[in-house]
Design an enzyme around this catalytic site. Sequence first.
Site, mmCIF file in Angstrom:
data_model
loop_
_atom_site.group_PDB
_atom_site.id
_atom_site.type_symbol
_atom_site.label_atom_id
_atom_site.label_comp_id
_atom_site.label_asym_id
_atom_site.label_seq_id
_atom_site.Cartn_x
_atom_site.Cartn_y
_atom_site.Cartn_z
ATOM 1 N N GLY A 192 -28.566 37.516 24.974
ATOM 2 C CA GLY A 192 -28.980 36.793 23.482
ATOM 3 C C GLY A 192 -30.264 37.567 23.233
ATOM 4 C CG ASP A 225 -30.339 30.701 29.415
ATOM 5 O OD1 ASP A 225 -29.460 29.905 29.262
ATOM 6 O OD2 ASP A 225 -29.903 31.982 29.239
#
Lengths: 884, 194
Positions: free
Chosen positions: A81, A194
Amino acid sequence: MSDQPDLHRLRDLFDRAAELDANAREQLFASIGDEVLIERCRALLKQDAAATVPALQHSLGSMPPPRIGNYELLRSLGRGGMGEVMLARQVEPVERLVALKFLRSQSESPIAAEWFEQERQTLALMNHPCIAQIYDGGRTEDGTLYLVMEYVRGEPITTYCDRRRLDVHARLSLFADVCAAVQHAHQKAVIHRDLKPDNVLVAELDGAGLPKIIDFGIARALSRAPSRSLRPVEDVSVIGTPLYMSAEQLEPGNLGVDTRTDIYSLGVILYELLTGSLPTTGEGAPSVVPPPSAAVQGLDDVARTARAASCSTKAHELQRLLTGDLDAVVLRSMAKDRNDRYESAAELRADLVHFRKHEPVTALPPSPGYLVRRFIRRHRTLVAAATLVAISLLAVVASTTWGMLAAGRARDTLASMHERDLLQLTRVGAQMEFTDLVLFHLDPGTGDSSGSLREVLDQLAPTIAARYGVRPREEAGVRASVGHAYVAAGEPRKAMPHLLRAFELMQKDGGRQDTALLPVLNDLARASRLVGSSQKGNDYLAMVLEIGGAELRRAEPGLARSFDELARLARTEGGDAEFLRAFDAALTTIERLPRNDHVSRLVVALTGATGLMIADANIGNGSALLTRIGRFVESTYDDEVDAVIPVVRLSERMLRLGSLQDAKRLAAEGRATLDRLAIGRHWLRFQTERVLGLALSLDGEAAAGEVLLLALREQLRDLSPAANEHARAAANALKELCTRLQASGQLAGFLDASLLRWRKAALGTAWWPAEIDDAPPLARDLALGAVEAIGTEDRTALDRMTLGALLLRHDRSEPALVELEAAAAKLPAPPCELLADLARARVRLGNRLGAEAAVLALEAVVAGGDASPRARASLARARSDLHR
Amino acid sequence: MSDPNAGIDALADLLKQGDRITAERLLPLVYEDLRQLARGRIARLAPGKTMRATELVHEAWMRIVAGGDPGWEGRTHFFGAAANAMRNILVDQARRRGALKRDNKRKESLPTDVPELEHGLPYADILTVHEALQELEREHARPAQVVLLRFFGGLQMADIAPMLAISLPTAERDWRFARAWLQDRLGAPSSSDE
């Protein structure tokens, strides 16, 4: 070609538009009117905005890898991302494969680069075998920021476990390593944000699986780097994988993510490791998580058998293993409200260890100590920040700030960093982490500390009201930290108003937990005592004990009475002997509670407060108590730095009390733990080795102790005069040793042995300057300490000669001359070395005539028949000094 | 061309003729030289190591310079030709591999005469890129030239600009345009997407 003019126009328009900002571009486009041309140009500009060298590399695959700095880009590892990840080969200084993570740069500003650099340095401080190391970072010629990371070959932990059909215990073992690594990072104030199986890779190493967490803290480093403003935290909730993400992180615009978001993600990974599935398939955190055992039970027979088989077990066995403790551990980690989660990865790990050892897990309510544990769990950081641990950390705060200055950072950066950290950390409500941050981030211990810390605090303090005034909870947290740090910097008077204000705010806070007051009260107690109001200090202590006791009552009703009594005694001036007896009794009850990390922390917390009650007269009883506490804590603490602190402090106490065996044992244990944690130049290390060296020396292991102390002295040889107290004490340990030995009448014997080891005569015999010149510098230090420890009146002429010679060689010419003159006056026939030294000292102090006289006397000695090499060498030396 | 130096010598001589030489004469020589060089170099490389394409180009240049620097003109000619030659080599390889994949029987009859050079992506992508670059050459010749020299020739922008007789800012603008154009043509993602 017919469309050639269009191509030229496109190119021309692109070049012009590319230089403009969005508004100006629209104006330019509006002035043109050719929609086809404009659309085409827009498409190209969109690509231009996205373009990076690696992105192009990605799309122009055949092109040979470009080189960025020392890194040759080899191939793409994927796109996340946040940007491209490339496999690269580092050429210099070592050749190795690395992963380069690129960030699309939106800003060329030096501020962005500076943030990025700060983040990078923070990340580089993580050093754990299970965390992929950050090596480097920088900016490509086209402005793209990148990080250089350890390249990990491995597969996601879930895939790894299933493919190898690892059983539940093997899975837990791997997972526990992951928790330890996460804990390590959290201690350095780095949050992953994450965590997911794709970021927890398992590599095969000598047949065993080694988990490696990749991308630690990258989300933040990369999301913050390009920000144009200095606003510290960008919204990073968009970065990451929703399925593994906590509710608070998914909440739009929520900036208050803390380490517990990683605990949630760990819970999801554990869930998947155990059940083979995720608790939810939808977006985001599920409101109700079915326990892992229920998830397995919910499978049809075939799927359940298959799941069990991939864990190398039978379906009913898997079900049995999951039910109860493991269900509780997973659900606790995944609690929607982060206050209900494990407070740290270490706690989660500890519970897994408990499970494997068949001990009760803390996640499960019905055990007798549950309430106490829960209480401490919630407030562990605060509880621990108070107290003994905090008192030790005071020195850390004081000692480490210097490291930042030494690193050459501008003072503003220093202040803003503190401020930023304070802001963030108080959001977590964790003063402990503030100190931890300082503890871990900086090279501690060897320079001026409190001076710079004070400067930072003085800058920060006046801005608090303006900054946090509208957010009383944060203000309370910041003031508590600032007060704490002021106490550390030896400014109790400046600390007081902040602590009082923090206390006031916390009391007003409807949602407060009483235990949140503990660290502030502890600091207030300490500060009060430091400014001389011991009665006030005792009152604060009493409050600490009341609050602690009230919490403990839930676990053990008898304890509450004990602590009420303790609180009463604390208020009584001079009642410390009684107090200690009462504490002793309370401890006996506590020792019956199930031992775990949490109870230990509470005990340490209360001990911190009561430690102030131990007057010198009762130090014997007090230390017996501390020893018991030490044992209690030792048996339960994890291998963490804060486990070393009480041990080292106890060893120091034992040394002061003369319990050499205990001091030795404790210091050796502390040192072993520090070794294991690879903690090097750190005040804890200095203190531990100092105590160990002294205890060994005093307890009949003189040689070993001396080696240790000499090594310590060597390490701290060039200490700045402003170094912190621990480093200074360590550097002077040799002198301390001599003083102690002198006090106990053992000095001469010790020196006999010691100087003999350096092939030198004992006291009472001169240590000839020529020999001094040959001696190792450390031996000189030792000898200097030894002779200085002899009282002025007791020094013989030979002592004085030796001392003068030593001082002279330490460039302390004035005291040297005093000693040398005194020796020469007492000795009927001054030895030629003494005369030569006299000459040198006089030359240095500008007394040429005196020096010439000494040389004449020396010539007379040689002319008088002493033609020994010693005499001639002395004469030569003196003459050369004279003519210099 | 059994003597490995024959090609180099011929090439060096040719380069020294300066502006009288033509790309048509130069390219086959450079192409052959690079292939020769690749064969020779790769045989000496440690097992498991590969050689990067631009490294090879620079190595070829070093050998030419060793026989006497052909001067600025020669340098321009050489890198222009070498970048194209390298591109041809890689495209050939990609086509061959594509053919091998489609027809396993032909494996025998297609000897790999140049060891594989290192690069980033599957061979199919090379062909796509090649086609895109050809298109860019037709539409925007000079930006395509910049891409060619930068990636296949392994040259820095500071070297490329004088070779194309343009200023450095112009070269940078060409590069920026070409980059956007190619990414657009290749359908590269324009924003972070997964």
